[in-house]
Scaffold this motif. Structure first.
Motif, PDB file in Angstrom:
ATOM      1  N   ASP A  74       6.316  20.387 -23.748  1.00 53.70           N
ATOM      2  CA  ASP A  74       6.131  19.050 -24.313  1.00 53.70           C
ATOM      3  C   ASP A  74       6.983  18.908 -25.571  1.00 53.70           C
ATOM      4  O   ASP A  74       7.241  19.882 -26.273  1.00 53.70           O
ATOM      5  CB  ASP A  74       4.659  18.830 -24.691  1.00 53.70           C
ATOM      6  N   ASP A 120       6.151  17.154 -28.237  1.00 55.49           N
ATOM      7  CA  ASP A 120       5.394  16.713 -29.412  1.00 55.49           C
ATOM      8  C   ASP A 120       4.864  17.844 -30.287  1.00 55.49           C
ATOM      9  O   ASP A 120       3.994  17.629 -31.119  1.00 55.49           O
ATOM     10  CB  ASP A 120       4.236  15.809 -28.970  1.00 55.49           C
ATOM     11  N   GLN A 150       2.885  20.096 -29.574  1.00 56.54           N
ATOM     12  CA  GLN A 150       1.536  20.568 -29.254  1.00 56.54           C
ATOM     13  C   GLN A 150       1.603  21.903 -28.514  1.00 56.54           C
ATOM     14  O   GLN A 150       0.626  22.640 -28.481  1.00 56.54           O
ATOM     15  CB  GLN A 150       0.792  19.524 -28.415  1.00 56.54           C
ATOM     16  N   PHE A 201      -3.537  24.848 -28.014  1.00 54.35           N
ATOM     17  CA  PHE A 201      -2.976  23.503 -27.914  1.00 54.35           C
ATOM     18  C   PHE A 201      -3.093  22.830 -29.282  1.00 54.35           C
ATOM     19  O   PHE A 201      -4.195  22.582 -29.764  1.00 54.35           O
ATOM     20  CB  PHE A 201      -3.758  22.741 -26.842  1.00 54.35           C
ATOM     21  N   ARG A 225      -1.533  16.729 -32.329  1.00 54.48           N
ATOM     22  CA  ARG A 225      -0.324  15.934 -32.443  1.00 54.48           C
ATOM     23  C   ARG A 225      -0.138  15.494 -33.891  1.00 54.48           C
ATOM     24  O   ARG A 225      -1.077  15.020 -34.512  1.00 54.48           O
ATOM     25  CB  ARG A 225      -0.499  14.679 -31.586  1.00 54.48           C
TER      26      ARG A 225
HETATM   27 MN    MN Z   1       0.921  15.836 -26.239  1.00 55.78          MN
END
Ligand code: MN
Ligand code: GDD
Length: 400
Positions: free
Chosen positions: A125, A127, A129, A236, A239
């Motif tokens: 990803d 972002d 994360q 995880f 954001r």
């Molecule tokens: Mn995300």
């Protein structure tokens, strides 16, 4: 813009979602690489500017000059694609695809893999994360021989940071549902929803992918030849900027996708086609029998044998052109077709023997009503014929 930025903008592709084998080329900018990492983006302008330098620094250490990064952006309103393209002046291993025809996370990843030159294909990803340093651990799994290495929130050292109860519940619920509908796929790993993983190109080559919406990992495992899966724990992250694109629609798409995979893996559609071809054979059989008896005046046994053989030819034709077309189109030529036809004949013949055995067993030994017994015998033989033709007549051993 400098020249490199134009070279690094790769045109979007359409057509089947299939990954091909790597072309062998000595030209520098077509040469195969060890690793291609796809970064799907939608409105991740700020994040991408942070992420790319981190990735480059990490990968330069383990794979200098042997990897590429591919940003696949769906024409984001914040112009992520443009910001990424600007970064290519400094980071030549970075490429960008700007899509404005197709949309969605799952297809973005596959489109990226399609233009990738890596023997190992990955996704992360944009972002932040997904903590970038986990890439090293995933790579180590691949080096040890894994076909697929997945970053997982559900093993030791894995987790989520600040998820509320609803999100945890939905995430676990989605996984449970997957386990019920598709246990042989979803049960193979602890975090089937992960979007952070890498895999060998060779396990995907020539498999038609049909993902839906957001989640791609389940699709990949269901339709590829993955033997060993390695897992690496990760947390995880929250954001920092931008927004998640997850909506309720994605849960619905996920359920639809599970059902579609279930039907595909059970080959339901194929089985129905096989059944329809079989029914057409019954009509052909009756018609030929009628012709031979009424107009040619042949004896009953001979007529029946001839009629059965014509029906077998008819069934073979429809099955070859329709039911198993995806296999036969890769096995062209008269000789190969004739070989399939012979196998089909032998299997149908064995089906006939089975029919008589089952009928006798049910009628003579279990005293069942003979018509009911016959229906059960026909059903048994239909499965038998379908399965053995699938495995022996059409599916070749060298591509499975
Ligand atoms: Mn995300
Ligand atoms: N090209 C493209 N097109 N990229 C997209 C799209 C799209 O339609 N939608 C989302 N993305 C990109 C985002 O920009 C981000 O880089 C990544 O895909 C993940 O999207 P998020 O919206 O941040 O998803 P999330 O954080 O809620 O969900 C993530 O949860 C999983 C953990 O279960 C998913 O991304 C999974 O990949 C992740 O592992």
């Amino acid at each position: 813009m400098r020249n490199t930025t134009h070279q690094n903008l790769i045109p979007q592709s359409t057509g089947l979602l299939k990954i091909s084998s790597l072309p062998v080329s000595r030209e520098l900018d077509l040469k195969p690489l060890k690793f291609s990492l796809i970064i799907p983006t939608y409105n991740e302008g700020k994040n991408i500017q942070q992420l790319i330098p981190i990735l480059v620094q990490l990968l330069d250490k383990i794979l200098p000059k042997e990897y590429e990064l591919i940003v696949v952006d769906d024409n984001s309103p914040d112009q992520t694609w443009k910001l990424a393209l600007e970064l290519t002046a400094q980071y030549t291993q970075l490429k960008v695809i700007r899509r404005d025809v197709e949309k969605g996370l799952a297809t973005a990843i596959i489109r990226g893999w399609q233009v990738a030159r890596g023997e190992i294909l990955g996704v992360i990803d944009a972002d932040l994360q997904h903590p970038p340093h986990i890439l090293i651990k995933l790579w180590q799994k691949m080096e040890k021989g894994a076909d697929l290495a997945v970053a997982s929130r559900n093993v030791d050292s894995g987790g989520v940071s600040e998820w509320n109860i609803l999100r945890r519940f939905l995430s676990r619920g989605a996984q449970m549902l997957g386990l019920i509908i598709l246990p042989e796929v979803v049960g193979r790993l602890s975090d089937p929803m992960s979007g952070y993983f890498m895999l060998r190109r060779e396990v995907l080559i020539d498999q038609s992918l049909k993902p839906s919406g957001y989640k791609i990992l389940i699709e990949v495992i269901a339709r590829s030849r993955i033997r060993w899966i390695g897992e690496v724990g990760y947390v995880f992250q929250e954001r920092k900027t931008g927004n998640s694109k997850v909506t309720w629609q994605q849960y619905l798409e996920y359920i639809q996708h599970l059902i579609r995979l279930r039907l595909d893996l059970w080959q339901i559609r194929r089985f129905i086609r096989f059944g329809i071809s079989g029914v057409s054979g019954v009509f052909v059989n009756m018609f030929i029998l009628y012709l031979l008896r009424e107009y040619v005046g042949l004896g009953l046994t001979r007529s029946a044998i001839l009629a059965a053989e014509v029906a077998i030819v008819n069934n073979f034709f429809w099955n070859d052109r329709w039911t198993f077309r995806d296999f036969s189109k890769h096995q062209k030529g008269r000789i190969k077709t004739f070989r399939r036809f012979l196998k089909f004949n032998v299997i149908c013949l064995s089906g006939l023997v089975l029919n008589i055995l089952v009928l006798n067993l049910l009628y003579n030994l279990l005293n069942m009503n003979e018509y009911l017994a016959n229906i059960i015998a026909i059903a048994t033989v239909t499965f038998w014929n379908f399965w053995f033709n699938l495995k022996l007549s059409w599916r070749t051993t060298d591509n499975s």
